[in-house]
Motif scaffolding. Structure first.
Motif, mmCIF file in Angstrom:
data_model
loop_
_atom_site.group_PDB
_atom_site.id
_atom_site.type_symbol
_atom_site.label_atom_id
_atom_site.label_comp_id
_atom_site.label_asym_id
_atom_site.label_seq_id
_atom_site.Cartn_x
_atom_site.Cartn_y
_atom_site.Cartn_z
ATOM 1 N N ARG A 179 0.822 -1.211 0.000
ATOM 2 C CA ARG A 179 0.000 0.000 0.000
ATOM 3 C C ARG A 179 0.852 1.255 0.000
ATOM 4 N N GLU A 180 1.949 1.225 0.771
ATOM 5 C CA GLU A 180 2.782 2.422 0.908
ATOM 6 C C GLU A 180 3.526 2.780 -0.380
ATOM 7 N N ASP A 181 3.575 1.842 -1.332
ATOM 8 C CA ASP A 181 4.238 2.121 -2.605
ATOM 9 C C ASP A 181 3.301 2.772 -3.626
ATOM 10 N N LEU A 182 2.044 2.937 -3.276
ATOM 11 C CA LEU A 182 1.044 3.390 -4.235
ATOM 12 C C LEU A 182 0.656 4.849 -4.002
ATOM 13 N N GLU A 183 0.222 5.501 -5.086
ATOM 14 C CA GLU A 183 -0.323 6.850 -4.972
ATOM 15 C C GLU A 183 -1.749 6.773 -4.393
ATOM 16 N N THR A 184 -2.366 7.918 -4.219
ATOM 17 C CA THR A 184 -3.673 7.978 -3.548
ATOM 18 C C THR A 184 -4.711 7.087 -4.241
ATOM 19 N N ASP A 185 -4.809 7.176 -5.568
ATOM 20 C CA ASP A 185 -5.805 6.372 -6.281
ATOM 21 C C ASP A 185 -5.514 4.883 -6.128
ATOM 22 N N GLY A 186 -4.231 4.515 -6.220
ATOM 23 C CA GLY A 186 -3.851 3.117 -6.044
ATOM 24 C C GLY A 186 -4.142 2.624 -4.648
ATOM 25 N N GLN A 187 -3.968 3.496 -3.654
ATOM 26 C CA GLN A 187 -4.273 3.101 -2.280
ATOM 27 C C GLN A 187 -5.767 2.856 -2.085
ATOM 28 N N ARG A 188 -6.586 3.668 -2.766
ATOM 29 C CA ARG A 188 -8.036 3.426 -2.680
ATOM 30 C C ARG A 188 -8.380 2.064 -3.269
ATOM 31 N N THR A 189 -7.743 1.741 -4.405
ATOM 32 C CA THR A 189 -7.981 0.430 -5.016
ATOM 33 C C THR A 189 -7.494 -0.678 -4.098
ATOM 34 N N TYR A 190 -6.328 -0.472 -3.512
ATOM 35 C CA TYR A 190 -5.783 -1.458 -2.568
ATOM 36 C C TYR A 190 -6.769 -1.707 -1.430
#
Length: 356
Positions: A179-190
């Motif tokens: 999760r910490e490697d992702l941007e905001t949108d990616g974190q929402r998907t995560y």
């Protein structure tokens, strides 16, 4: 005997279920099943199993005379059934091109593939010295027995010989995304994938987790997948029929295992699911179901859609609906490619199928 056949197979199914109960060893269960069939069905001279190893079928437990030890996929009746992934019924083996004669007394043969999550793992083989011994009732009865055997072993643990490049947490060649490697949108998907109530079938441990390693791909593909599944107006039944047919024709075990319960939950009967699993003739199915299945088979199997199949599909779905239906199949074909390339494995203990 014909009138009593359906009841005979029902009785054999009950006996087989009792024999399988409490035992997880496939070889032991195959030995008991071969004996049950050999002594339970009249006019047989051989009944047993071949299990797939690479490009060959290797002899398993059986009843009858000594048999061929190895059969190449595509050769003989057994190899043909394994290659096609469908039951082969032969009234006279002497008329079957390339028949492999293990017992000269055999005249008729029935071979049912063992299909686990869309992949052929072996075959159940029955031989008879009586010409045209097997009919459609035998085909359906033996397919049900084979399905019982396969279903019983669905919960077997993942083999100890799992490839070294498969991550034990993700179940594929890529690690779980962080999760910490992702941007905001990616974190929402995560977060949505990690949430059991997030609306996905497999969460992070599946194609969604694989795609997150390319966050932009994940971002762009999510709306398309959502549209094709829920907003295109195809309906849950057509959607799951299309996905199962795609998974079956492409041999995508992971997709099949994820969507078989979903198909049953949509009211698709086990008989229709088995028609896809065993590539049965669709003429006895409802026209709407048959159209979806035939279209998928021709797209991925024949690599050409017949004019009559296209006309049926166009009449059923209209232009827009048909484009969306084919796009849905293509979307799941792309997912199957991801799952294959990154060697996505089944869970060691997959959930039981949903009730019909």
């Amino acid at each position: 005997m014909t009138a009593a056949k359906p009841q005979l197979y029902r009785d054999l199914g009950l006996q087989l279920a009792a024999l399988l109960e409490g035992e997880s060893d496939r070889v032991a269960n195959a030995a008991n099943m071969a004996a049950l069939i050999y002594h339970g069905l009249p006019e047989l001279n051989w009944a047993g199993f071949y299990f797939r190893q690479g490009n060959e079928l290797v002899l398993g437990p059986f009843q009858g005379r000594p048999a061929c030890l190895r059969i190449k996929i595509g050769e003989g009746v057994c190899g043909t059934a394994a290659a096609r992934g469908e039951t082969v019924l032969v009234p006279d083996v002497h008329d079957f091109p390339g028949h492999i004669a293990c017992d000269a007394a055999s005249r008729a043969e029935l071979v049912v593939p063992l299909i686990e999550a869309g992949e052929v793992t072996g075959v159940l083989d029955l031989d008879s010295p009586v010409l045209a011994r097997f009919d459609e009732t035998d085909r359906e009865g033996c397919e049900r027995l084979a399905a019982l055997f396969v279903e019983h072993h669905r919960r077997s643990p993942m083999p100890a010989g799992r490839p070294a490049d498969v991550d034990p947490q993700s179940g594929c060649r890529l690690p779980l995304p962080r999760r910490e490697d992702l941007e905001t949108d990616g974190q929402r998907t995560y977060d949505r994938l990690a949430d059991p109530a997030g609306g996905t079938l497999r969460g992070l441990r599946g194609p969604g987790g694989i795609q997150l390693h390319s966050p932009e791909l994940s971002r762009r593909s999510r709306p398309l997948n959502h549209y094709l599944r829920y907003e295109a107006g195809l309906g849950g039944r057509a959607r799951e029929l299309a996905i199962l047919t795609t998974a079956r024709e492409l041999g995508s075990q992971f997709e099949w295992t994820a969507h078989e319960p979903a198909a049953l939950a949509e009211g698709i009967s086990p008989e229709v699911v088995d028609a896809i699993r065993y590539r049965r003739d669709t003429r006895r199915l409802a026209e709407a179901d048959a159209t979806v299945i035939d279209l998928g088979r021709e797209i991925f199997g024949a690599r050409k859609v017949a004019p009559a199949t296209y006309a049926r599909a166009l009449q059923q779905f209209g232009r827009r609906g048909l484009v969306d239906l084919v796009a849905l199949m293509g979307n799941y074909a792309a997912t199957a490619a991801l799952l294959t390339a990154f060697d996505m494995r089944l869970d060691p203990d997959p959930p039981a199928p949903a009730a019909a």
